[in-house]
Design a protein around this motif. Structure first.
Motif, PDB file in Angstrom:
ATOM      1  N   UNK A  43       0.824  -1.209   0.000  1.00 33.23           N
ATOM      2  CA  UNK A  43       0.000   0.000   0.000  1.00 33.23           C
ATOM      3  C   UNK A  43       0.858   1.259   0.000  1.00 33.23           C
ATOM      4  N   UNK A  44       2.139   1.078   0.342  1.00 30.32           N
ATOM      5  CA  UNK A  44       3.035   2.224   0.377  1.00 30.32           C
ATOM      6  C   UNK A  44       3.565   2.496  -1.032  1.00 30.32           C
ATOM      7  N   UNK A  45       3.939   3.729  -1.335  1.00 29.75           N
ATOM      8  CA  UNK A  45       4.420   4.039  -2.686  1.00 29.75           C
ATOM      9  C   UNK A  45       5.764   3.386  -2.970  1.00 29.75           C
ATOM     10  N   UNK A  46       6.017   3.115  -4.253  1.00 29.62           N
ATOM     11  CA  UNK A  46       7.317   2.590  -4.661  1.00 29.62           C
ATOM     12  C   UNK A  46       8.400   3.629  -4.423  1.00 29.62           C
ATOM     13  N   UNK A  47       9.590   3.150  -4.127  1.00 32.87           N
ATOM     14  CA  UNK A  47      10.747   4.031  -3.942  1.00 32.87           C
ATOM     15  C   UNK A  47      11.540   4.042  -5.241  1.00 32.87           C
ATOM     16  N   UNK A  48      11.509   5.132  -6.025  1.00 39.10           N
ATOM     17  CA  UNK A  48      12.174   5.148  -7.330  1.00 39.10           C
ATOM     18  C   UNK A  48      13.703   5.169  -7.239  1.00 39.10           C
ATOM     19  N   UNK A  49      14.226   5.274  -6.021  1.00 39.53           N
ATOM     20  CA  UNK A  49      15.678   5.291  -5.860  1.00 39.53           C
ATOM     21  C   UNK A  49      16.201   4.026  -5.176  1.00 39.53           C
ATOM     22  N   UNK A  50      15.329   3.035  -5.013  1.00 33.82           N
ATOM     23  CA  UNK A  50      15.719   1.767  -4.393  1.00 33.82           C
ATOM     24  C   UNK A  50      15.879   0.699  -5.467  1.00 33.82           C
ATOM     25  N   UNK A  51      17.091   0.106  -5.539  1.00 33.86           N
ATOM     26  CA  UNK A  51      17.393  -0.932  -6.532  1.00 33.86           C
ATOM     27  C   UNK A  51      17.788  -2.201  -5.793  1.00 33.86           C
ATOM     28  N   UNK A  52      17.071  -3.298  -6.025  1.00 31.09           N
ATOM     29  CA  UNK A  52      17.442  -4.601  -5.454  1.00 31.09           C
ATOM     30  C   UNK A  52      18.245  -5.372  -6.486  1.00 31.09           C
ATOM     31  N   UNK A  53      19.373  -5.922  -6.040  1.00 28.96           N
ATOM     32  CA  UNK A  53      20.259  -6.686  -6.912  1.00 28.96           C
ATOM     33  C   UNK A  53      20.387  -8.128  -6.411  1.00 28.96           C
ATOM     34  N   UNK A  54      20.603  -9.022  -7.347  1.00 30.16           N
ATOM     35  CA  UNK A  54      20.952 -10.404  -7.005  1.00 30.16           C
ATOM     36  C   UNK A  54      21.690 -11.001  -8.192  1.00 30.16           C
ATOM     37  N   UNK A  55      22.539 -11.975  -7.906  1.00 32.86           N
ATOM     38  CA  UNK A  55      23.299 -12.629  -8.973  1.00 32.86           C
ATOM     39  C   UNK A  55      23.545 -14.083  -8.602  1.00 32.86           C
ATOM     40  N   UNK A  56      23.464 -14.953  -9.605  1.00 33.69           N
ATOM     41  CA  UNK A  56      23.788 -16.370  -9.432  1.00 33.69           C
ATOM     42  C   UNK A  56      23.086 -16.971  -8.213  1.00 33.69           C
ATOM     43  N   UNK A  57      21.774 -16.794  -8.154  1.00 37.13           N
ATOM     44  CA  UNK A  57      20.971 -17.338  -7.050  1.00 37.13           C
ATOM     45  C   UNK A  57      21.445 -16.816  -5.704  1.00 37.13           C
ATOM     46  N   UNK A  58      21.667 -15.512  -5.641  1.00 39.22           N
ATOM     47  CA  UNK A  58      21.934 -14.798  -4.391  1.00 39.22           C
ATOM     48  C   UNK A  58      23.306 -15.143  -3.803  1.00 39.22           C
ATOM     49  N   UNK A  59      24.309 -15.256  -4.662  1.00 37.86           N
ATOM     50  CA  UNK A  59      25.651 -15.643  -4.203  1.00 37.86           C
ATOM     51  C   UNK A  59      26.612 -14.469  -4.011  1.00 37.86           C
ATOM     52  N   UNK A  60      26.155 -13.248  -4.189  1.00 31.86           N
ATOM     53  CA  UNK A  60      27.033 -12.122  -3.908  1.00 31.86           C
ATOM     54  C   UNK A  60      27.085 -11.108  -5.036  1.00 31.86           C
ATOM     55  N   UNK A  61      27.994 -10.142  -4.894  1.00 30.31           N
ATOM     56  CA  UNK A  61      28.129  -9.041  -5.856  1.00 30.31           C
ATOM     57  C   UNK A  61      28.947  -9.547  -7.039  1.00 30.31           C
ATOM     58  N   UNK A  62      28.251 -10.096  -8.032  1.00 32.75           N
ATOM     59  CA  UNK A  62      28.915 -10.806  -9.123  1.00 32.75           C
ATOM     60  C   UNK A  62      28.238 -10.508 -10.454  1.00 32.75           C
ATOM     61  N   UNK A  63      28.918 -10.899 -11.541  1.00 35.05           N
ATOM     62  CA  UNK A  63      28.338 -10.903 -12.868  1.00 35.05           C
ATOM     63  C   UNK A  63      27.853  -9.544 -13.333  1.00 35.05           C
ATOM     64  N   UNK A  64      26.926  -9.569 -14.276  1.00 32.91           N
ATOM     65  CA  UNK A  64      26.367  -8.335 -14.831  1.00 32.91           C
ATOM     66  C   UNK A  64      25.720  -7.453 -13.766  1.00 32.91           C
ATOM     67  N   UNK A  65      24.907  -8.019 -12.855  1.00 34.89           N
ATOM     68  CA  UNK A  65      24.344  -7.157 -11.804  1.00 34.89           C
ATOM     69  C   UNK A  65      25.420  -6.462 -10.989  1.00 34.89           C
ATOM     70  N   UNK A  66      26.536  -7.173 -10.711  1.00 31.21           N
ATOM     71  CA  UNK A  66      27.623  -6.562  -9.961  1.00 31.21           C
ATOM     72  C   UNK A  66      28.238  -5.389 -10.700  1.00 31.21           C
ATOM     73  N   UNK A  67      28.377  -5.526 -12.030  1.00 30.07           N
ATOM     74  CA  UNK A  67      28.941  -4.431 -12.830  1.00 30.07           C
ATOM     75  C   UNK A  67      27.989  -3.243 -12.884  1.00 30.07           C
ATOM     76  N   UNK A  68      26.690  -3.499 -13.000  1.00 24.08           N
ATOM     77  CA  UNK A  68      25.707  -2.412 -13.003  1.00 24.08           C
ATOM     78  C   UNK A  68      25.727  -1.693 -11.656  1.00 24.08           C
ATOM     79  N   UNK A  69      25.786  -2.463 -10.572  1.00 26.66           N
ATOM     80  CA  UNK A  69      25.821  -1.891  -9.225  1.00 26.66           C
ATOM     81  C   UNK A  69      27.024  -0.963  -9.049  1.00 26.66           C
ATOM     82  N   UNK A  70      28.201  -1.451  -9.483  1.00 27.00           N
ATOM     83  CA  UNK A  70      29.415  -0.645  -9.335  1.00 27.00           C
ATOM     84  C   UNK A  70      29.305   0.662 -10.115  1.00 27.00           C
TER      85      UNK A  70
END
Length: 743
Positions: free
Chosen positions: A348-375
């Protein structure tokens, strides 16, 4: 005198005997003798043994006049043994390829210890394989020799005779032999291990321990299980005869109690009418050998009461477990309702347009393409709050301290999932995640596809074993954007995932570091990785990265003899091996890779978290059908495709094109061809460069070293990424979908 005398007792195993003998006689290490003992087997074992002896002079057959039993059959073979080491191999088990060579090398390295303990894997009748759960004990014992007193954990391993080899002089000088009856390994193994002055370990799977559907005598219902009491009496008698071993009595007393209670608890070991007697005899043995002044462990106090009390405690335990199970179901259902209620409340609360959730390789850490986007987002859009979803506390502990994270399925995770404006992942999010209108899901994939994926697997029933394709597609329905590195990937993803997403010709963010590897930063990064892996700076690094096989249960197929390849490469070269991630925790590494790494024959880089680093540190990639080749091509370094089983791989998994016809470099179809390619230097000739150039043109078209920035600006910030790096804000919308399919 041979190095190994392999004693193989045989009784009613005609269906398994040939496989056992072949696994021994076809070993690359040939300095052996096989003493096969026909224990008056009523089937065809004797004839099979005679057949093998007639064609291989390393095999000697002893036919016993009457059935003696497993222990005494081994005893009968020992006087015939002339080898340095005795190896008692059960006739339904098999050696893994290269096992004897690995044992011989380890014995030479450690100066002929009394006992060598090696690893094994259970192989099940239905095709499954599981490595010894205590394999870590072998690695933790270290490189040198030790005694059981120095490393008592060695006695926690399965107390059997066949996971060890024994120096023959040590066995003969101590007069060790096998008693009759069931559990004959017990009064052999404990005296041997407690007496040995020099024990060494080999952290390598050398034996496949067959788990038969029927036929294992220790899994049959019989009064013969009462033999366990006599066997422990023999162990205690041995300790009594050697005062120096008196300190082991409390340990053996506990082991005996645990072993006997384990037999009693098994539903298929003893006839129900005999269980009371078995308990009483166990209690008597336990009381008779109880060390003075030693406390009784809580789990064994039941042996100080009667059988009626034991049964009552067992029933109470079973009832308690059933109540806990039912209570857990009720609590789980209630917790599920509560979670759904909280999720709805957060929704019911509004979306946060500045909140980004990341995951990679079944939640194994800051890795792969998501890790590069995050950095990149942290660099150019620090106002965005990036949070990583990780699978457990152990993974969280490996994250850099400044990385915000939540545990999968925790209250914080569910709260953030309900509010996040953006989701970035290279595999699907859990099915429980409900996509809110207005949230943006960016799927990066795991590289360029060669093998069939998703809906295309429906045409390959064997390849989709264990894969729920409809569920996979339902999860993919949440995607808004699919990142692609080339037109081939774009076409495949849109066919394999018939969902409503927009393809983004972004390139692969994780490949930016490869595209830019020629710069000073890339050179420094490669040097740092080499130093971390222990690779001399001047060495030529050959990276071998095989993929998994669908036509082999478990996915691992030994296609290359790694020790031979490392030797053929010769001085000035380092072989670096990286297994497919799905094989990293299975038995594949125990089949020799770990041991070769320990000895410095090669480098096992399977655990390196960033595969990009491993690629940077190499000079040439050798692979079969791994998608890694598409990423590696961005380095513009040679690639060799080893396709010795291409027909089988393509038939079982399916492939989008023939990699042997459209290869990124030379193709080898036998080990000999591969070795000659690498040793001769042809792997980097003009033809290799020509093939690579064509491959790069086709599969690296969208890679310019700025993929991560492109994704952040277009998809997270809603900016237009213009030629030359200029940016322009797209008015009136967070993301311009019209711009996303342009190059």
């Amino acid at each position: 005198m041979p190095r190994f005398s392999i004693i193989v007792p045989c009784f009613k195993v005609q269906g398994f005997l040939r496989e056992c003998l072949d696994s021994v006689l076809e070993q690359s290490y040939r300095d052996i003798e096989v003493i096969a003992v026909d224990d008056r087997s009523p089937d065809g074992c004797g004839a099979i043994l005679d057949e093998y002896a007639a064609r291989d002079d390393r095999v000697r057959v002893l036919h016993l006049p009457e059935n003696a039993g497993l222990g005494r059959a081994r005893n009968a073979g020992m006087p015939l043994a002339g080898g340095d080491y005795l190896f008692f191999l059960d006739s339904d088990d098999t050696l893994t390829p290269g096992a004897l060579r690995a044992m011989a090398d380890r014995l030479d390295e450690t100066g002929d210890p009394d006992v060598l303990v090696f690893d094994y894997a259970r192989t099940y009748w239905w095709g499954g394989t599981r490595r010894n759960a205590l394999a870590h004990v072998l690695a933790e014992a270290g490189d040198g020799a030790f005694t059981a007193a120095a490393h008592p954990e060695i006695l926690d391993l399965l107390m059997v005779v066949w996971n060890k080899v024994y120096r023959r002089d040590f066995v003969e000088s101590n007069g060790f032999s096998f008693p009759p009856g069931y559990y004959e390994d017990t009064p052999w193994t404990f005296p041997v291990m407690l007496s040995a002055e020099r024990i060494v370990t080999l952290d390598r799977i050398c034996l496949d321990y067959r788990q038969r559907r029927q036929g294992n005598i220790l899994s049959t219902t019989s009064r013969k299980h009462f033999d366990i009491h006599d066997q422990y009496e023999r162990v205690f008698a041995f300790v009594d005869s050697r005062p120096a071993l008196a300190g082991w009595r409390p340990y053996l007393h506990r082991k005996m109690g645990e072993h006997c209670l384990d037999i009693l608890a098994k539903p298929d070991r003893l006839p129900p009418c005999d269980k009371g007697e078995f308990f009483r005899r166990t209690a008597e043995l336990f009381a008779r050998h109880k060390p003075a002044g030693e406390p009784v462990p809580a789990a064994l106090k039941v042996l100080e009461g009667g059988y009626t009390a034991y049964r009552a405690k067992r029933r109470a335990g079973q009832a308690g477990r059933e109540l806990a199970r039912r209570g857990g179901q009720v609590r789980g259902a209630a917790a599920g309702r509560a979670r759904r209620g909280l999720t709805a409340l957060h929704g019911l609360r509004p979306l946060d347009p500045e909140l980004v959730l990341y995951s990679a390789f079944s939640h194994r850490g800051v890795l792969g393409d998501p890790g590069a986007v995050y950095a990149k987002a942290r660099e150019i859009a620090p106002h965005l709050r990036g949070v990583w979803v990780v699978r457990d506390e152990e993974t969280a502990a490996r994250l850099p301290r400044d990385v915000e994270h939540v545990l999968l399925d925790s209250p914080a995770y569910r709260r953030l999932c309900a509010r996040a404006g953006f989701f970035v992942n290279n595999v699907n999010w859990p099915g429980s995640l409900v996509k809110r209108p207005g949230s943006v899901h960016v799927h990066t994939h795991l590289g360029t596809p060669l093998k069939y994926m998703a809906a295309d697997l429906l045409r390959r029933p064997g390849a989709r074993h264990g894969v729920d394709v409809p569920q996979m597609l339902r999860r993919a329905d949440r995607w808004d954007y699919s990142l692609v590195a080339n037109q081939h990937a774009e076409l495949v993803w849109e066919r394999a995932y018939p969902c409503h997403f927009t393809s983004v010709r972004s390139g692969s963010p994780r490949n930016d570091v490869l595209v830019n590897a020629g710069g000073a930063a890339g050179v420094r990064a490669a040097a740092a990785v080499r130093a971390r892996l222990g690779v001399p700076a001047a060495h030529t690094v050959v990276l071998y990265a095989p993929t998994r096989r669908e036509y082999v249960r478990g996915g691992h197929a030994e296609r290359v003899d790694l020790a031979r390849l490392a030797a053929d490469l010769g001085e000035g070269h380092t072989l670096v091996v990286r297994l497919h991630p799905s094989l990293a925790a299975g038995p594949a590494r125990g089949l020799g890779l770990t041991e070769l790494h320990r000895r410095g024959v090669l480098v096992d880089a399977t655990d390196e978290p960033r595969v990009e680093d491993v690629m940077l540190a190499s000079d040439v990639l050798v692979t079969d059908y791994s998608a890694l080749m598409f990423d590696y091509a961005n380095l513009d370094r040679p690639i060799v495709v080893h396709a010795d089983d291409w027909a089988a791989y393509r038939a079982s998994r399916g492939a989008y094109f023939d990699i042997t016809a459209d290869a990124p470099g030379h193709v080898s179809r036998t080990y000999g061809e591969l070795s000659r390619l690498l040793v001769s230097g042809r792997w980097r000739d003009g033809e290799s460069a020509r093939l690579r150039a064509g491959f790069r043109e086709r599969f690296c078209a969208y890679e310019d070293g700025r993929a991560a920035e492109r994704v952040v600006r277009r998809l997270l910030l809603g900016e237009e990424f213009l030629p030359g790096g200029a940016v322009a804000r797209v008015p009136g919308q967070a993301v311009s979908r019209d711009l996303l399919t342009s190059t």
